[in-house]
Design an enzyme around this catalytic site. Sequence first.
Site, mmCIF file in Angstrom:
data_model
loop_
_atom_site.group_PDB
_atom_site.id
_atom_site.type_symbol
_atom_site.label_atom_id
_atom_site.label_comp_id
_atom_site.label_asym_id
_atom_site.label_seq_id
_atom_site.Cartn_x
_atom_site.Cartn_y
_atom_site.Cartn_z
ATOM 1 C CB CYS A 2 99.014 81.811 54.178
ATOM 2 S SG CYS A 2 100.001 82.633 55.419
ATOM 3 N NE ARG A 27 99.050 79.371 48.717
ATOM 4 C CZ ARG A 27 99.100 80.043 47.578
ATOM 5 N NH1 ARG A 27 99.252 79.396 46.447
ATOM 6 N NH2 ARG A 27 98.996 81.348 47.568
ATOM 7 C CD1 TRP A 74 106.600 80.774 54.785
ATOM 8 C CD2 TRP A 74 106.189 82.979 54.885
ATOM 9 N NE1 TRP A 74 107.791 81.430 54.612
ATOM 10 C CE2 TRP A 74 107.572 82.779 54.665
ATOM 11 C CE3 TRP A 74 105.702 84.269 54.984
ATOM 12 C CZ2 TRP A 74 108.467 83.831 54.529
ATOM 13 C CZ3 TRP A 74 106.603 85.330 54.849
ATOM 14 C CH2 TRP A 74 107.967 85.107 54.628
ATOM 15 C CG ASN A 100 97.683 84.073 51.118
ATOM 16 O OD1 ASN A 100 98.756 84.484 51.546
ATOM 17 N ND2 ASN A 100 97.516 83.669 49.869
ATOM 18 N N GLY A 101 97.885 87.031 53.177
ATOM 19 C CA GLY A 101 98.226 88.389 52.745
ATOM 20 C C GLY A 101 98.671 89.216 53.928
ATOM 21 C CD GLU A 485 117.425 77.583 39.412
ATOM 22 O OE1 GLU A 485 117.412 78.738 39.829
ATOM 23 O OE2 GLU A 485 116.547 76.759 39.688
ATOM 24 C CE LYS A 489 116.045 75.248 42.911
ATOM 25 N NZ LYS A 489 115.559 76.220 41.977
ATOM 26 C CD GLU A 492 115.134 76.961 46.590
ATOM 27 O OE1 GLU A 492 114.235 77.662 47.046
ATOM 28 O OE2 GLU A 492 115.239 76.712 45.380
ATOM 29 C CG HIS A 508 137.306 90.713 39.121
ATOM 30 N ND1 HIS A 508 138.237 91.669 38.807
ATOM 31 C CD2 HIS A 508 137.059 90.031 37.978
ATOM 32 C CE1 HIS A 508 138.531 91.586 37.524
ATOM 33 N NE2 HIS A 508 137.825 90.601 36.997
ATOM 34 C CE LYS A 607 106.610 75.813 43.529
ATOM 35 N NZ LYS A 607 107.990 75.573 43.095
HETATM 36 O O1 M6R Z 1 106.352 81.782 41.409
HETATM 37 P P1 M6R Z 1 107.542 82.571 41.004
HETATM 38 O O2 M6R Z 1 108.271 81.978 39.860
HETATM 39 O O3 M6R Z 1 107.224 84.011 40.744
HETATM 40 O O4 M6R Z 1 108.505 82.521 42.253
HETATM 41 C C1 M6R Z 1 109.708 83.215 42.278
HETATM 42 C C2 M6R Z 1 110.594 82.719 43.397
HETATM 43 O O5 M6R Z 1 109.954 82.880 44.632
HETATM 44 C C3 M6R Z 1 110.966 81.249 43.231
HETATM 45 O O6 M6R Z 1 111.578 81.008 42.008
HETATM 46 C C4 M6R Z 1 111.916 80.814 44.361
HETATM 47 O O7 M6R Z 1 113.143 81.460 44.221
HETATM 48 C C5 M6R Z 1 112.075 79.285 44.356
HETATM 49 N N1 M6R Z 1 112.004 78.783 45.687
HETATM 50 C C6 M6R Z 1 113.378 78.845 43.777
HETATM 51 O O8 M6R Z 1 113.533 77.464 43.803
#
Ligand code: M6R
Length: 612
Positions: A2, A27, A74, A100-101, A485, A489, A492, A508, A607
């Site tokens: 948010c 956000r 969000w 926000n929260g 990673e 990517k 997501e 395995h 984010k």
């Molecule tokens: O702001 P942060 O690095 O603490 O965020 C952690 C994760 O939420 C963040 O890396 C998330 O996995 C991303 N969307 C990955 O691309």
Amino acid sequence: MCGIVGYIGHRDAYPVVVKGLKRLEYRGYDSAGVAVINEDKLKTYKKQGKVADLEEYVQGKQLESNIGMGHTRWATHGPPSDENAHPHASSNHKLAIIHNGIIENYDAIKKELTKKGHTFTSQTDTEVLIHFIEDIKLHENCSLEEAVRLALTQVVGAYAIVVMNEDEPNTLVAARKGSPLVIGVGKGEFFLASDATPIVEYTNEVVYLNDFEIAVIKDDKLSIRNTQDVPTNPYIQTLDMELEAIEKGGFEHFMLKEICEQPRSIADCMRGRLNAADGYLRLGGIREYAKKLENADRIIIIACGTSWHAGLVAEYMFEEFCRIPVEVEYASEFRYRNPVINEGDVVIAISQSGETADTLAAIELAKSKGAIIFGVCNVVGSSISRASHEGAYTHAGPEIGVASTKAFTAQLTVLSMMALRTAHNRGTISLSKYKELLVELENIPSKVEKALQLNDEIKVISEIFKDARNFLYLGRGFNFPVALEGALKLKEISYIHAEGYPAAEMKHGPIALIDEEMPVVVIATRDKSYEKIVSNIQEVRARKGRVIAVVTEGDDVIPEMAEFVIEVPAVNEVLMPLVSVVPLQLLSYHIAVMRGCNVDQPRNLAKSVTVE
Ligand code: M6R
């Protein structure tokens, strides 16, 4: 999660607020809303969808006002809908709130208020809070700020809120606990926002509100006190952020811009900290506690998502160079265990946003057990950076695309510097190796630049695999976290199911998935497990899997067996993740674009994950 924006001053508030919401849309983006006081009436408008949908909805409405606030959501409590969108109003429609929260005890408060005759139009915890504030205000016959303060003493949970009152058109009240809130201080005007991006084009003077603080902006003055009613002096800081850093600058998406910025962001991260020719390596933010790190019995790394992957790379580095045992923990698991933390353990917390709720809570837990915390954050002034004893900023500049790219490579850069510096001071690395790696590190930006030139080649591969339903990513050693990673990517932003595995683990279980339809991305650059990963590629081929191999330039073995080969420049294996991740970022980006996905704002994600 948010985004919240508020404005009070001499400008027309709505354009400032809506522009701010667009900056904060990363956000959360399932609904948006605004509130203004126009012709002595509090007016709220809210709409499910993006900020653009809200803009269309308010066309032709009377919105002129010198006070206003807005929210981009969000969803937590209640699905995305017009009703659940913020701002929420009180029963008498005189008060409005953006939040926000999460208010954890909202249900108990709601039951009490319902008994008193309150009715609610949404399923949110936020609407309960504004009714609660209203109830206190009426019963205590007090000002808005006092009602907010009294309410917050009874609230459990996390919040950044802004509250407006129709009867006090010269006042904005804001407060925070656990969720970020920045106040921009202009000439005769104030801005409130979840981060500095909506503020930077108006002023570079900001105040970061602390937990349990309530800010009252009234008649052109800012005052702050805490929920115990103790006043504090606002500490004004100067923002170090350029407007161009938060704009797309000609790129189609922020994600692509951020991928392409990496040569510069990595160089920025090393600037003033590293000079290989002089053997100079310093992290200004790690001084007083540097010895704690050097003499640590154990390092515990806590993080989430991509930052957790950076932590895994750091584990290899610290163990290799410093000979200190390292454990890498998901913050969300760590905080709910009863982790054993001994004197002599240190914690490194990694976070791009510096606001991730689980990481923040894990830090507090580790601190309560006596641990020293080193924060590795990108956002200056963020909660995690402030909760840490010491640390180092990654200086990657604002990262707006939800998928983390340049923040990851900047995290790896900082963590490499931390590991090398610690190893050097501990005497666990030879001088020649140390110097060699400083030179290698300094050369990384140009190698990343070269890796970016693979873009067209990767676009061709993306076209071929864009309709795949699954992907497997394999790597060994330093490239194992890169496999994780790469898979993260892809899933997501393109919504293709992808899994990352240590290549040897394939036998395995995951090998059962391999058939002629399974693309397998193997990160197989030259390192000490090269021969082993070549065998893993053979095993995939034997089962007709379609191998896309990321190899070191000049490799003449793997091209014989892989269907597609992506050549990256040679780099010492320890630093290879900084380069080998780049083609994987580009691959996921192009596949997502080709599938018509919203790469900067993928579904269900936000984010900054400020709720657990
Ligand atoms: O702001 P942060 O690095 O603490 O965020 C952690 C994760 O939420 C963040 O890396 C998330 O996995 C991303 N969307 C990955 O691309």
